[in-house]
Write an enzyme that holds these catalytic residues in place. Structure first.
Site, PDB file in Angstrom:
ATOM      1  N   CYS A  99       0.843  -1.186   0.000  1.00 49.96           N
ATOM      2  CA  CYS A  99       0.000   0.000   0.000  1.00 49.96           C
ATOM      3  C   CYS A  99       0.888   1.250   0.000  1.00 49.96           C
ATOM      4  O   CYS A  99       1.804   1.371   0.816  1.00 49.96           O
ATOM      5  CB  CYS A  99      -0.893  -0.030   1.229  1.00 49.96           C
ATOM      6  N   GLU A 100       0.619   2.165  -0.922  1.00 52.62           N
ATOM      7  CA  GLU A 100       1.479   3.348  -1.019  1.00 52.62           C
ATOM      8  C   GLU A 100       1.240   4.338   0.118  1.00 52.62           C
ATOM      9  O   GLU A 100       2.051   5.246   0.324  1.00 52.62           O
ATOM     10  CB  GLU A 100       1.265   4.040  -2.365  1.00 52.62           C
ATOM     11  N   HIS A 101       0.156   4.187   0.854  1.00 58.77           N
ATOM     12  CA  HIS A 101      -0.144   5.134   1.935  1.00 58.77           C
ATOM     13  C   HIS A 101       0.652   4.836   3.201  1.00 58.77           C
ATOM     14  O   HIS A 101       1.069   5.765   3.909  1.00 58.77           O
ATOM     15  CB  HIS A 101      -1.640   5.121   2.250  1.00 58.77           C
ATOM     16  N   HIS A 102       0.848   3.551   3.517  1.00 57.48           N
ATOM     17  CA  HIS A 102       1.567   3.185   4.743  1.00 57.48           C
ATOM     18  C   HIS A 102       2.743   2.245   4.475  1.00 57.48           C
ATOM     19  O   HIS A 102       3.458   1.890   5.408  1.00 57.48           O
ATOM     20  CB  HIS A 102       0.614   2.504   5.738  1.00 57.48           C
ATOM     21  N   GLN A 140      -5.295  -0.584  -4.382  1.00 56.31           N
ATOM     22  CA  GLN A 140      -5.933  -1.704  -5.075  1.00 56.31           C
ATOM     23  C   GLN A 140      -6.782  -1.244  -6.258  1.00 56.31           C
ATOM     24  O   GLN A 140      -6.839  -1.923  -7.296  1.00 56.31           O
ATOM     25  CB  GLN A 140      -6.796  -2.499  -4.088  1.00 56.31           C
ATOM     26  N   HIS A 168      -5.888  -6.063   3.583  1.00 51.48           N
ATOM     27  CA  HIS A 168      -4.934  -4.955   3.720  1.00 51.48           C
ATOM     28  C   HIS A 168      -4.421  -4.886   5.158  1.00 51.48           C
ATOM     29  O   HIS A 168      -5.206  -4.720   6.094  1.00 51.48           O
ATOM     30  CB  HIS A 168      -5.601  -3.636   3.338  1.00 51.48           C
ATOM     31  N   CYS A 170      -2.823  -2.512   6.452  1.00 49.96           N
ATOM     32  CA  CYS A 170      -3.009  -1.186   7.036  1.00 49.96           C
ATOM     33  C   CYS A 170      -4.354  -1.088   7.744  1.00 49.96           C
ATOM     34  O   CYS A 170      -4.552  -0.218   8.593  1.00 49.96           O
ATOM     35  CB  CYS A 170      -2.875  -0.100   5.969  1.00 49.96           C
TER      36      CYS A 170
END
Length: 210
Positions: A99-102, A140, A168, A170
């Site tokens: 995941c690019e956010h976390h 995703q 996920h 996260c």
């Protein structure tokens, strides 16, 4: 395939092994992870952590090696003219991404189908395309669309369908901490926008034909 300054991929009996890394990037990333360990209150020099920054640097290069690969070229390398116009489904393709956010993992399965329009592609190339896009920092939703668009733009089939189901970390390990939640995304082109064709695809990916 990456050049000698980047990751090298060697295939043997269906197993892809990444065993060479960009050493400049290893050293650069390692330095930052040494600082991160210290910021977390750890001692980077204790036995269990001495090589951890280097291991993390290599792991991150492996987990993002999709940036160095061309998924369209993978498809073009195994396209064949064939008079077949029925649905081709490859289901239960394992997906592992970050995941690019976390920068925490998400993983699950992808189900991909296309309806040939004069050309078919080697079946192993569909999972490879999934893997190329998954081995990048992702969300995703975008991953689903990228797989769909690559197959549609390269093969020019009568339609493409992609469904991805993932868990996920996260969501499971932090934040809302819901360990059993599954995220499902879908994307369709061409004939798969028809209710009848889309329903057939969804039935096939949910049915055990063994």
């Amino acid at each position: 395939m990456a050049n000698n300054n980047n990751l090298q991929e060697e295939e043997s009996f269906g197993y892809a092994k990444i065993d060479q890394y960009n050493q400049d990037n290893v050293e650069r990333i390692s330095t930052h992870y040494t600082d991160i360990l210290e910021a977390l209150g750890e001692d980077p020099q204790r036995d269990g952590l001495i090589k951890t920054p280097e291991r993390v640097a290599k792991a991150l290069q492996f987990l993002t090696h999709g940036y160095q690969m061309d998924p369209a070229e993978i498809l073009r390398g195994a396209m064949f003219e064939e008079d077949y116009s029925q649905m081709v489904v490859v289901k239960d393709i394992e997906v592992y991404s970050l995941c690019e956010h976390h920068m925490l993992p998400f993983f699950g399965k992808a189900h991909v189908a296309y309806i040939p329009n004069g050309h078919i592609v080697g079946l192993s190339k569909i999972p490879r395309v999934v893997d190329v896009f998954a081995r990048r920092l992702q969300v995703q939703e975008r991953l689903t669309n990228e797989i769909r668009d690559c197959i549609q733009d390269t093969l020019m089939p009568a339609g493409v369908a992609v469904v991805i189901e993932c868990k996920h970390m996260c969501m499971a390990m932090r934040g809302i901490q819901k360990q059993n939640s599954i995220t499902t995304t879908s994307a369709f082109t061409g004939q798969f926008k028809s209710d009848v064709t889309r329903s057939e695809f969804l039935r096939l990916i949910s049915t055990d034909l063994s």
